[in-house]
Write a protein that holds these residues in place. Structure first.
Motif, PDB file in Angstrom:
ATOM      1  N   THR A   1      53.452  33.047  70.366  1.00 15.27           N
ATOM      2  CA  THR A   1      52.019  33.780  70.408  1.00 15.27           C
ATOM      3  C   THR A   1      51.098  32.467  70.264  1.00 15.27           C
ATOM      4  O   THR A   1      51.256  31.625  69.607  1.00 15.27           O
ATOM      5  CB  THR A   1      51.636  34.711  69.326  1.00 15.27           C
ATOM      6  OG1 THR A   1      52.867  35.696  69.194  1.00 15.27           O
ATOM      7  CG2 THR A   1      50.475  35.117  69.001  1.00 15.27           C
TER       8      THR A   1
ATOM      9  N   PHE B   1      44.843  36.736  69.472  1.00 13.31           N
ATOM     10  CA  PHE B   1      46.365  36.288  69.396  1.00 13.31           C
ATOM     11  C   PHE B   1      46.967  36.860  70.929  1.00 13.31           C
ATOM     12  O   PHE B   1      46.897  38.203  70.883  1.00 13.31           O
ATOM     13  CB  PHE B   1      46.929  36.338  68.190  1.00 13.31           C
ATOM     14  CG  PHE B   1      46.650  35.385  67.166  1.00 13.31           C
ATOM     15  CD1 PHE B   1      46.940  33.981  66.849  1.00 13.31           C
ATOM     16  CD2 PHE B   1      45.777  35.915  66.309  1.00 13.31           C
ATOM     17  CE1 PHE B   1      46.484  33.303  66.093  1.00 13.31           C
ATOM     18  CE2 PHE B   1      45.220  35.306  65.148  1.00 13.31           C
ATOM     19  CZ  PHE B   1      45.561  33.904  65.114  1.00 13.31           C
TER      20      PHE B   1
ATOM     21  N   ALA C   1      50.708  31.903  63.855  1.00 12.92           N
ATOM     22  CA  ALA C   1      49.984  32.644  64.696  1.00 12.92           C
ATOM     23  C   ALA C   1      50.751  33.747  65.368  1.00 12.92           C
ATOM     24  O   ALA C   1      50.136  34.681  65.868  1.00 12.92           O
ATOM     25  CB  ALA C   1      49.806  31.553  65.868  1.00 12.92           C
TER      26      ALA C   1
ATOM     27  N   PRO D   1      46.983  31.257  69.984  1.00  9.95           N
ATOM     28  CA  PRO D   1      45.642  31.670  69.643  1.00  9.95           C
ATOM     29  C   PRO D   1      44.587  31.564  71.275  1.00  9.95           C
ATOM     30  O   PRO D   1      44.806  30.529  71.897  1.00  9.95           O
ATOM     31  CB  PRO D   1      44.768  30.748  68.638  1.00  9.95           C
ATOM     32  CG  PRO D   1      46.032  29.613  68.392  1.00  9.95           C
ATOM     33  CD  PRO D   1      47.330  30.037  69.230  1.00  9.95           C
TER      34      PRO D   1
END
Length: 155
Positions: A146, A138, A30, A148
């Motif tokens: 980070t 993101f 991610a 989603p």
């Protein structure tokens, strides 16, 4: 920074994910802007949440497969106070469950927003419906972290 329960959070009070050994690759991908799901390296079945053993063939071999980042809203909730202070200031907002396009049995939870860095309450309530097409985006919530988020395919 942590809250009273020991949960890590950002400087402005938002909760951060707590990766375990099995889920750490999900968060690492991610951070690179990739949505990946764990798969059994022997039978090929996708699984989420990540875990050490395949529930289908009991293999311990795994790999991470890149997903398209597209899906549909399977369910949603619009939280209202009382909430943690950082979240209460933005309520109501949308927490959604997304069914992935290429793996309908895989469902991920996140927030529906109008752009990757938009506020949690950036999508009007009348725009949210079960079955709506979404795509992943993101958002860096803290240094090296980070998460989603989800955008409507038709804004």
């Amino acid at each position: 920074m942590e809250n009273s329960a020991g949960q890590p959070r950002t400087a402005d009070g938002f909760l951060l994910p707590v990766p375990d050994e099995d889920g750490a690759p999900f968060w690492a991908y991610a951070a690179r802007g990739e949505l990946r799901v764990q798969a059994c390296a022997d039978c090929g079945e996708l699984r989420f949440p990540p875990r050490p053993c395949c529930p289908h063939c009991q293999s311990f071999a795994s790999e991470w497969r890149r997903m398209s980042g597209r899906g549909r809203i399977w369910s949603y909730v619009r939280p209202h106070p009382p909430l943690l202070p950082a979240y209460a200031a933005l309520a109501p907002y949308h927490a959604i469950v997304v069914e992935l396009a290429e793996a309908p049995r895989i469902r991920l939870v996140g927030n529906l927003v109008s752009s990757p860095d938009a506020a949690l309450n950036s999508v009007p309530p009348e725009r949210v419906r079960i079955g709506a097409a979404v795509k992943v985006a993101f958002h860096a919530v803290a240094d090296g972290v980070t998460v989603p988020r989800w955008l409507l395919e038709r804004p």
